[in-house]
Enzyme design. Structure first.
Site, PDB file in Angstrom:
ATOM      1  N   CYS A  40      10.223  73.395  50.941  1.00 39.13           N
ATOM      2  CA  CYS A  40      11.664  73.521  50.699  1.00 39.13           C
ATOM      3  C   CYS A  40      12.191  74.898  51.121  1.00 39.13           C
ATOM      4  O   CYS A  40      12.197  75.197  52.303  1.00 39.13           O
ATOM      5  CB  CYS A  40      11.983  73.191  49.237  1.00 39.13           C
ATOM      6  SG  CYS A  40      13.744  72.966  48.931  1.00 39.13           S
ATOM      7  N   HIS A 100       9.978  67.693  49.150  1.00 43.33           N
ATOM      8  CA  HIS A 100       9.012  68.114  48.124  1.00 43.33           C
ATOM      9  C   HIS A 100       7.886  67.087  48.023  1.00 43.33           C
ATOM     10  O   HIS A 100       8.039  66.099  47.299  1.00 43.33           O
ATOM     11  CB  HIS A 100       9.706  68.234  46.766  1.00 43.33           C
ATOM     12  CG  HIS A 100      10.638  69.386  46.666  1.00 43.33           C
ATOM     13  ND1 HIS A 100      10.248  70.609  46.182  1.00 43.33           N
ATOM     14  CD2 HIS A 100      11.935  69.509  47.008  1.00 43.33           C
ATOM     15  CE1 HIS A 100      11.274  71.447  46.221  1.00 43.33           C
ATOM     16  NE2 HIS A 100      12.311  70.806  46.712  1.00 43.33           N
ATOM     17  N   GLU A 159       5.277  67.195  46.320  1.00 39.42           N
ATOM     18  CA  GLU A 159       4.823  67.098  44.921  1.00 39.42           C
ATOM     19  C   GLU A 159       5.748  66.240  44.074  1.00 39.42           C
ATOM     20  O   GLU A 159       5.422  65.924  42.930  1.00 39.42           O
ATOM     21  CB  GLU A 159       4.664  68.500  44.321  1.00 39.42           C
ATOM     22  CG  GLU A 159       5.946  69.271  44.040  1.00 39.42           C
ATOM     23  CD  GLU A 159       6.607  69.890  45.268  1.00 39.42           C
ATOM     24  OE1 GLU A 159       6.099  69.700  46.389  1.00 39.42           O
ATOM     25  OE2 GLU A 159       7.648  70.545  45.093  1.00 39.42           O
TER      26      GLU A 159
END
Lengths: 208, 255
Positions: free
Chosen positions: A85, A187, A189
């Site tokens: 990001c 992202h 994750e």
């Protein structure tokens, strides 16, 4: 070699949600070290540079702990680095965010504001079109949805570093790969199983 | 193309998921960590936790719930209910939440949105609004209710939302007080009015009972995401079913 004998560092510069990156790595069976130490980062086998918030604050945070130079060294030595990001955005030469703010200049180009007319931030799941064939995409189909939340996007000068593109008002670069440097605007994750798979592929590339 | 998000909501009190009608008559609906993991596996695009107990003890329990959930759920998590200060928000974010939603506290102290946005980024700041219909002479309007929907304030909901976005709200979690819990459809006049007024994403909430209701909130209400509780908790529909239906009707969805 056992996973815990090799070292993964997650750079802690006082911002960003490090917890979710750590949780994702834990889920994959790794025990990363969250650190603000340049020494630990330079000797790690793989490094994550997370990012949430403003690019200017991220640059200040990195500079305050001497990490801006460390990140440049990691890239120069082709050490495995994954930036996320705002972590991707600070790799470029400069950003429009907050006027004009100089960044790490590792990837020549500028970070620009997303076009007006659409809802900002670009928040939610969107497709990443793979424009580069690379083992980091192993078992991740083309046009898989990943989770985005951002108001600015990277515009690298050298198109050969663009690994993925996404459409939101315009087609922008959502993933960069150069040597052992991997950077995503999305992202992983927070992108469910495909995101975890991407981290796992990256760590395999890093021989972990 | 950006897809529309399907968001199950878990109303939590004292560490249990509960569900009621227009904010009352609560029924037990399970363990929040188990439910969250189940929704993640089913394909939920995001999860919202609302702490409806919101006592100090309940908040400690909620922090633990968020911590456990974030270790096994890899989609965005939003937590709200009773958050009153920057430190309350920070605690949830450190425990693993990606966003915090604030409602009553923002009405009392709108600067919280500004401070929160400056510290955590506006993408973290979700303004939750419980909007209740008022019948005016010329046209319908909505007023803001606080305290979990129990207290009507007389504040115009649209005016408040506009102001809150200027202050720093990065997303609106919009609940229709009238429709919530009745499973008779969202208030799409409300959803559309807000979605067309602000430049940040709007999550439609309150009233989902059928697949058609979800479709309407996105297509007619112009919402960016739909939130639902009952239809998922009682397994009336699976998230997969919802997504297949919406995709079939031309809504961009993450499969």
């Amino acid at each position: 070699m056992r996973k815990d004998q090799k070292k993964i560092a997650v750079i802690n510069y006082g911002a960003g949600n490090l917890g979710s990156v750590v949780n994702a790595l834990n889920r994959l069976g790794y025990q990363p070290l969250v650190t603000d130490s340049v020494f630990e980062v330079l000797k790690a086998d793989a490094v994550f540079l997370p990012g949430v918030g403003a690019a200017g604050d991220t640059m200040k945070g990195l500079e305050a702990i001497g990490m801006a130079d460390a990140v440049k060294k990691l890239v120069a030595y082709r050490r495995p680095l994954f930036a996320i990001c705002v972590g991707l955005q600070v790799l470029l030469s400069s950003t429009e965010e907050g006027g004009h703010y100089p960044c790490l200049d590792i990837i020549p180009g500028e970070v620009k504001k997303l076009p007006a007319g659409l809802k900002i931030p670009h928040m939610g799941w969107n497709q990443v079109k793979q424009v580069m064939s690379h083992p980091v995409f192993t078992d991740i189909p083309d046009n898989t949805n990943f989770y985005f939340v951002h108001s600015y996007y990277a515009h690298p000068t050298d198109k050969s570093v663009v690994a993925g593109v996404t459409e939101y008002g315009l087609e922008f670069c959502s993933m960069i790969i150069r040597d052992n440097l991997f950077a995503t605007q999305f992202h992983p994750e927070k992108s469910g199983e495909p995101g975890l798979k991407m981290y796992s592929n990256f760590l395999k590339i890093a021989s972990l | 193309m950006l897809t529309k998000r399907i968001i199950p909501c878990l109303d939590v009190t004292a560490g249990r998921v509960v569900k009621g009608t227009s904010f009352t008559n609560l029924r037990d609906a399970g363990d929040p960590v188990e439910q969250a993991a189940f929704y993640y596996q089913e394909g939920a695009d995001e999860l919202v936790f609302l702490d409806i107990g919101a006592t100090p003890e309940a908040r400690d329990t909620m922090v633990e719930v968020v911590r456990k959930v974030s270790k096994q759920v890899f989609v965005p998590l939003c937590v709200g209910g009773g958050l009153r200060s920057i430190s309350d928000m920070r605690r949830m974010l450190l425990a693993g939440a990606d966003k915090v939603s604030i409602n009553t506290a923002a009405v009392h102290k709108p600067e919280l949105l500004k401070e929160g946005a400056a510290i955590f980024g506006r993408q973290c700041m979700v303004l939750a609004v419980d909007a209740k219909r008022i019948r005016g002479k010329d046209k319908a309007g909505w007023e803001v209710c606080t305290h979990g929907g129990r207290r009507p304030t007389g504040i115009d909901a649209l005016e408040w939302i506009k102001q809150a976005v200027e202050m720093g709200a990065g997303e609106i979690l919009l609940t229709s007080w009238d429709a919530d819990g009745h499973q008779a459809g969202y208030d799409n006049e409300l959803n559309r009015a807000v979605s067309e007024m602000v430049n940040v994403p709007v999550i439609a909430s309150g009233g989902a009972g059928t697949l058609e209701h979800l479709y309407e909130a996105l297509a007619v209400g112009k919402a960016d995401a739909v939130l639902a509780a009952s239809i998922f908790h009682y397994r009336e529909y699976s998230i997969k079913q919802v997504k297949e239906y919406l995709a079939g009707r031309g809504i961009p969805i993450r499969s």
